[in-house]
Write a protein that holds these residues in place. Structure first.
Motif, PDB file in Angstrom:
ATOM      1  N   UNK A   1       0.816  -1.215   0.000  1.00  0.00           N
ATOM      2  CA  UNK A   1       0.000   0.000   0.000  1.00  0.00           C
ATOM      3  C   UNK A   1       0.849   1.264   0.000  1.00  0.00           C
ATOM      4  N   UNK A   2       0.410   2.259  -0.784  1.00  0.00           N
ATOM      5  CA  UNK A   2       1.057   3.573  -0.828  1.00  0.00           C
ATOM      6  C   UNK A   2       0.028   4.694  -0.712  1.00  0.00           C
ATOM      7  N   UNK A   3      -1.159   4.514  -1.309  1.00  0.00           N
ATOM      8  CA  UNK A   3      -2.144   5.590  -1.379  1.00  0.00           C
ATOM      9  C   UNK A   3      -3.516   5.141  -0.888  1.00  0.00           C
ATOM     10  N   UNK A   4      -4.300   6.139  -0.421  1.00  0.00           N
ATOM     11  CA  UNK A   4      -5.693   5.887  -0.077  1.00  0.00           C
ATOM     12  C   UNK A   4      -6.534   7.100  -0.462  1.00  0.00           C
ATOM     13  N   UNK A   5      -7.841   6.892  -0.517  1.00  0.00           N
ATOM     14  CA  UNK A   5      -8.797   7.989  -0.634  1.00  0.00           C
ATOM     15  C   UNK A   5     -10.102   7.496  -0.021  1.00  0.00           C
ATOM     16  N   UNK A   6     -10.883   8.413   0.540  1.00  0.00           N
ATOM     17  CA  UNK A   6     -12.086   8.031   1.284  1.00  0.00           C
ATOM     18  C   UNK A   6     -13.277   8.851   0.801  1.00  0.00           C
ATOM     19  N   UNK A   7     -14.426   8.183   0.674  1.00  0.00           N
ATOM     20  CA  UNK A   7     -15.687   8.878   0.420  1.00  0.00           C
ATOM     21  C   UNK A   7     -16.808   8.161   1.160  1.00  0.00           C
ATOM     22  N   UNK A   8     -17.576   8.935   1.922  1.00  0.00           N
ATOM     23  CA  UNK A   8     -18.754   8.410   2.619  1.00  0.00           C
ATOM     24  C   UNK A   8     -18.476   7.098   3.342  1.00  0.00           C
ATOM     25  N   UNK A   9     -17.380   7.082   4.114  1.00  0.00           N
ATOM     26  CA  UNK A   9     -16.996   5.958   4.958  1.00  0.00           C
ATOM     27  C   UNK A   9     -16.495   4.736   4.192  1.00  0.00           C
ATOM     28  N   UNK A  10     -16.229   4.876   2.901  1.00  0.00           N
ATOM     29  CA  UNK A  10     -15.583   3.806   2.157  1.00  0.00           C
ATOM     30  C   UNK A  10     -14.159   4.248   1.838  1.00  0.00           C
ATOM     31  N   UNK A  11     -13.197   3.430   2.257  1.00  0.00           N
ATOM     32  CA  UNK A  11     -11.785   3.729   2.046  1.00  0.00           C
ATOM     33  C   UNK A  11     -11.261   2.886   0.887  1.00  0.00           C
ATOM     34  N   UNK A  12     -10.634   3.561  -0.082  1.00  0.00           N
ATOM     35  CA  UNK A  12     -10.057   2.891  -1.243  1.00  0.00           C
ATOM     36  C   UNK A  12      -8.538   2.916  -1.096  1.00  0.00           C
ATOM     37  N   UNK A  13      -7.920   1.745  -1.188  1.00  0.00           N
ATOM     38  CA  UNK A  13      -6.476   1.647  -0.996  1.00  0.00           C
ATOM     39  C   UNK A  13      -5.866   0.743  -2.058  1.00  0.00           C
TER      40      UNK A  13
END
Length: 417
Positions: free
Chosen positions: A100-112
């Motif tokens: 893992x290097x990056x993440x982004x979050x929207x409406x309590x869903x985390x994308x990694x």
């Protein structure tokens, strides 16, 4: 697959020919050697887990969402910190995500990212984080060697085996040029590791981010492409066609209907008026260097870091006029020592100048930046200017500052190791 192996060898060869030591008298030197950490593919596919807080190995990128701060532990996962009281942040969990290097979050869903896979987690209950989806083979599928490495020792690693590289172990070795040649030949040198506004229910990342959510789309850049996902169904993203965007892309920033991509060669600007199909608008070229970018008003602020694998010998802050989005033009440059991330809050610009610390300037007049603060004797990596305070991650330390009229003041710091 053969193409990828040949690409690795070509990059290694080119960098070796430009970076080898001219000293031929057989004297010994210290080399920082990167060795691959591997994992079986079957184990990798089932490796995401949530565990108790643990020491950080290597500080990575920082991201905020609600009352929480997420800090990447490079290639290993994400440290979760409860920041409901910025004066006393508390480590609450570690999300183990190999590669893992990056993440982004929207409406309590985390994308990694987990190497080539996109992992989706439900973080609505931080005491019960759950995996809701894993999209396989949708991202770039290799972990590039770290910038600071002098050499890469692949040992007996076999690209075609069931083992995949999920990170790197760094060791210091003392050897002569002859020993170096006998061990690494012409392929020993490492290849280069090839603050966005929050909107809606999304979080906020720093200027080094490769992930960015804009409305119903997640954009994830790799070294050559913009990977595009429709996330209107948050737990079941749709993989759309990639857009080839250039070479050596490192970062992504969004402002209005534009994506600004920082690369080792320059800044690329893409129009996302049609969000599923970004279209090229223009580019600003500079000498080869590591390059994050943020945008404020009619100007893009770009930090260039030379040395190591970044290519250039000089480092600095470049301010680019983008009032004509189709023809960006350099306005002025300011020398820096070795900058990484940067951020902007109103009239202040914050620059993480690596081992030279955090530098704060008044940018009211871009042709005459005025230094407001210089926090020396700390190593700085990336920064996020929040509405009420500043968040910065350094060398395994999380710093937070409050804004003052003409400066900023440290309010807390927490060691992560």
């Amino acid at each position: 697959m053969k193409t990828k192996v040949l690409l690795f060898l070509c990059i290694n060869f080119l960098l070796f020919t430009s970076c080898s030591d001219d000293d031929s008298n057989g004297t010994y030197e210290e080399y920082l050697v990167a060795r691959p950490l591997t994992m079986n593919r079957a184990e990798f596919a089932n490796s995401v887990d949530v565990i108790a807080p643990r020491p950080m190995n290597e500080s990575g990128k920082v991201y905020t969402y609600g009352d929480y701060i997420f800090i990447n532990d490079k290639y290993e996962g994400i440290h979760v910190i409860d920041n409901s009281n910025p004066n006393q942040p508390v480590k609450v969990a570690f999300i183990q995500i190999p590669g893992n290097v990056d993440i982004s979050v929207k409406n309590n869903f985390l994308y990694a990212d987990s190497l080539m896979d996109l992992v989706i987690l439900d973080i609505s209950d931080l005491d019960n984080i759950t995996i809701v989806n894993r999209l396989e083979n949708v991202l770039q599928d290799y972990v590039a060697a770290p910038f600071e490495a002098d050499l890469v020792d692949y040992g007996d690693y076999d690209y075609y085996s069931d083992e995949i590289i999920v990170g790197w172990e760094m060791v210091s070795e003392r050897m002569s040029k002859e020993q170096y040649q006998s061990r690494f030949g012409d392929f020993g040198i490492a290849f280069a590791e090839v603050a966005n506004d929050a909107s809606g229910g999304t979080g906020q990342g720093g200027s080094l981010a490769r992930f960015k959510i804009v409305e119903d789309y997640l954009y994830a850049v790799d070294s050559h492409n913009i990977n595009i996902f429709n996330i209107s169904d948050l737990d079941n993203p749709q993989v759309l066609d990639d857009v080839h965007a250039g070479f050596d892309i490192e970062t992504i920033f969004n402002r209005d209907n534009y994506l600004f991509l920082g690369s080792m060669r320059g800044m690329y600007i893409y129009d996302i008026s049609s969000p599923a199909t970004p279209t090229f608008v223009s580019e600003f070229q500079h000498g080869t260097a590591c390059d994050p970018v943020v945008v404020d008003g009619d100007y893009a602020y770009v930090t260039l870091r030379g040395g190591n694998m970044c290519g250039a010998t000089e480092s600095g802050l470049y301010i680019v006029d983008i009032s004509n989005i189709e023809n960006p033009e350099l306005v002025i440059t300011y020398p820096m020592d070795g900058p990484y991330g940067l951020g902007i809050k109103n009239e202040k610009i914050f620059i993480c100048d690596g081992a030279s610390g955090l530098k704060v300037y008044d940018k009211t007049d871009i042709n005459n930046l005025i230094e407001l603060n210089h926090f020396e004797d700390i190593v700085t990596y990336d920064v996020i200017p929040m509405e009420n305070h500043l968040i910065m991650v350094g060398d395994e330390i999380l710093y937070q500052y409050e804004y003052l009229d003409g400066s900023i003041k440290l309010i807390s710091q927490i060691g992560l190791n």
